[in-house]
Design an enzyme around this catalytic site. Structure first.
Site, PDB file in Angstrom:
ATOM      1  N   ASP A  33       0.848  -1.195   0.000  1.00 32.44           N
ATOM      2  CA  ASP A  33       0.000   0.000   0.000  1.00 32.44           C
ATOM      3  C   ASP A  33       0.887   1.249   0.000  1.00 32.44           C
ATOM      4  O   ASP A  33       1.906   1.300   0.683  1.00 32.44           O
ATOM      5  CB  ASP A  33      -0.912  -0.008   1.235  1.00 32.44           C
ATOM      6  CG  ASP A  33      -2.073   0.973   1.104  1.00 32.44           C
ATOM      7  OD1 ASP A  33      -3.226   0.515   0.961  1.00 32.44           O
ATOM      8  OD2 ASP A  33      -1.822   2.196   1.133  1.00 32.44           O
ATOM      9  N   ILE A  34       0.462   2.265  -0.750  1.00 33.79           N
ATOM     10  CA  ILE A  34       1.261   3.492  -0.876  1.00 33.79           C
ATOM     11  C   ILE A  34       1.265   4.291   0.431  1.00 33.79           C
ATOM     12  O   ILE A  34       2.166   5.096   0.670  1.00 33.79           O
ATOM     13  CB  ILE A  34       0.713   4.339  -2.051  1.00 33.79           C
ATOM     14  CG1 ILE A  34       1.785   5.261  -2.617  1.00 33.79           C
ATOM     15  CG2 ILE A  34      -0.534   5.124  -1.664  1.00 33.79           C
ATOM     16  CD1 ILE A  34       1.417   5.878  -3.960  1.00 33.79           C
ATOM     17  N   ASN A  91     -12.876  -3.457   2.228  1.00 31.79           N
ATOM     18  CA  ASN A  91     -13.856  -2.389   2.353  1.00 31.79           C
ATOM     19  C   ASN A  91     -14.803  -2.429   1.156  1.00 31.79           C
ATOM     20  O   ASN A  91     -14.367  -2.576   0.028  1.00 31.79           O
ATOM     21  CB  ASN A  91     -13.156  -1.029   2.392  1.00 31.79           C
ATOM     22  CG  ASN A  91     -12.250  -0.886   3.611  1.00 31.79           C
ATOM     23  OD1 ASN A  91     -12.577  -1.379   4.681  1.00 31.79           O
ATOM     24  ND2 ASN A  91     -11.115  -0.231   3.435  1.00 31.79           N
ATOM     25  N   GLY A  97     -15.896   2.469   3.604  1.00 28.44           N
ATOM     26  CA  GLY A  97     -14.706   3.304   3.429  1.00 28.44           C
ATOM     27  C   GLY A  97     -13.905   2.974   2.180  1.00 28.44           C
ATOM     28  O   GLY A  97     -12.729   3.307   2.090  1.00 28.44           O
ATOM     29  N   HIS A 104     -10.364  -5.379  -3.589  1.00 21.06           N
ATOM     30  CA  HIS A 104      -9.043  -5.656  -3.024  1.00 21.06           C
ATOM     31  C   HIS A 104      -9.180  -6.061  -1.569  1.00 21.06           C
ATOM     32  O   HIS A 104     -10.114  -5.670  -0.880  1.00 21.06           O
ATOM     33  CB  HIS A 104      -8.121  -4.437  -3.144  1.00 21.06           C
ATOM     34  CG  HIS A 104      -8.709  -3.176  -2.578  1.00 21.06           C
ATOM     35  ND1 HIS A 104      -9.602  -2.407  -3.267  1.00 21.06           N
ATOM     36  CD2 HIS A 104      -8.526  -2.564  -1.386  1.00 21.06           C
ATOM     37  CE1 HIS A 104      -9.950  -1.363  -2.527  1.00 21.06           C
ATOM     38  NE2 HIS A 104      -9.312  -1.441  -1.368  1.00 21.06           N
ATOM     39  N   HIS A 106      -6.992  -5.967   2.004  1.00 24.74           N
ATOM     40  CA  HIS A 106      -5.829  -5.432   2.721  1.00 24.74           C
ATOM     41  C   HIS A 106      -5.275  -6.541   3.618  1.00 24.74           C
ATOM     42  O   HIS A 106      -6.044  -7.204   4.326  1.00 24.74           O
ATOM     43  CB  HIS A 106      -6.233  -4.282   3.645  1.00 24.74           C
ATOM     44  CG  HIS A 106      -6.806  -3.075   2.957  1.00 24.74           C
ATOM     45  ND1 HIS A 106      -6.121  -1.890   2.839  1.00 24.74           N
ATOM     46  CD2 HIS A 106      -8.010  -2.869   2.357  1.00 24.74           C
ATOM     47  CE1 HIS A 106      -6.881  -0.994   2.220  1.00 24.74           C
ATOM     48  NE2 HIS A 106      -8.038  -1.561   1.915  1.00 24.74           N
TER      49      HIS A 106
HETATM   50  P1  5GP Z   1      -9.862   1.230   0.254  1.00 20.15           P
HETATM   51  O1  5GP Z   1     -10.251   2.276   1.235  1.00 20.15           O
HETATM   52  O2  5GP Z   1     -10.458   1.471  -1.125  1.00 20.15           O
HETATM   53  O3  5GP Z   1     -10.122  -0.156   0.768  1.00 20.15           O
HETATM   54  O4  5GP Z   1      -8.294   1.332   0.167  1.00 20.15           O
HETATM   55  C1  5GP Z   1      -7.564   1.713  -0.950  1.00 20.15           C
HETATM   56  C2  5GP Z   1      -6.102   1.659  -0.581  1.00 20.15           C
HETATM   57  O5  5GP Z   1      -5.341   1.910  -1.751  1.00 20.15           O
HETATM   58  C3  5GP Z   1      -5.677   2.720   0.444  1.00 20.15           C
HETATM   59  O6  5GP Z   1      -5.115   2.059   1.580  1.00 20.15           O
HETATM   60  C4  5GP Z   1      -4.640   3.563  -0.307  1.00 20.15           C
HETATM   61  O7  5GP Z   1      -3.563   3.970   0.503  1.00 20.15           O
HETATM   62  C5  5GP Z   1      -4.192   2.628  -1.421  1.00 20.15           C
HETATM   63  N1  5GP Z   1      -3.752   3.293  -2.635  1.00 20.15           N
HETATM   64  C6  5GP Z   1      -4.365   4.329  -3.257  1.00 20.15           C
HETATM   65  N2  5GP Z   1      -3.700   4.681  -4.370  1.00 20.15           N
HETATM   66  C7  5GP Z   1      -2.639   3.835  -4.455  1.00 20.15           C
HETATM   67  C8  5GP Z   1      -1.570   3.712  -5.400  1.00 20.15           C
HETATM   68  O8  5GP Z   1      -1.466   4.420  -6.398  1.00 20.15           O
HETATM   69  N3  5GP Z   1      -0.655   2.731  -5.151  1.00 20.15           N
HETATM   70  C9  5GP Z   1      -0.729   1.912  -4.057  1.00 20.15           C
HETATM   71  N4  5GP Z   1       0.213   0.995  -3.909  1.00 20.15           N
HETATM   72  N5  5GP Z   1      -1.734   2.009  -3.142  1.00 20.15           N
HETATM   73  C10 5GP Z   1      -2.676   2.959  -3.344  1.00 20.15           C
END
Ligand code: 5GP
Length: 126
Positions: A33-34, A91, A97, A104, A106
């Protein structure tokens, strides 16, 4: 919701954006994760156009569902998280969220996770 083929994870899958890859097979790609929220924070995404778990569970072929979850396990093994354990979270939608609309999971690890799973306020908290 209609799948947006230009979401960030679709672009990572197509190689248009970089990622720090942890694991890949025919069903899934896993990368860091970034914006990590734990010492280890890795995302596992299926190689298919699924917005969230709702349409993944409903419409992905059986082999994809099995392959994806095996890839989640393989990723955790690759990260050597198995012995002490880890947390997996997916999520879905606004209340969940979700901000990236490609399904995906986590994987959080590398420390003891809080028991306040879900980050929900308790009745006596605002
Ligand atoms: P969500 O809230 O949709 O479950 O989480 C999306 C996740 O994607 C977040 O934890 C966010 O930090 C991560 N994320 C968003 N953009 C990027 C990206 O460009 N590269 C990576 N590696 N992670 C990302």
């Amino acid at each position: 919701m209609i799948y947006d083929r230009n979401n960030i994870f679709a672009r990572i899958l197509r190689g248009e954006l970089p990622c720090k890859k942890v694991y890949e097979d025919e069903f899934a790609l896993a990368f860091h994760d970034i914006n990590p929220l734990a010492p280890v924070h890795v995302l596992v995404i299926p190689k298919g156009d699924y917005v969230s778990n709702v349409d993944f569970a409903a419409s992905a072929p059986d082999a994809m569902v099995v392959g994806f979850w095996r890839a989640v396990g393989a990723t955790a093994r690759e990260l050597e998280l198995d012995p002490l354990g880890y947390r997996i979270v997916a999520n879905h939608g606004p209340n969940g969220g979700q901000i990236v609309f490609h399904f995906h999971v986590h994987i959080f690890g590398g420390r003891q996770m809080s028991h306040r799973m879900g980050n929900m306020p308790r009745p006596n908290e605002s």
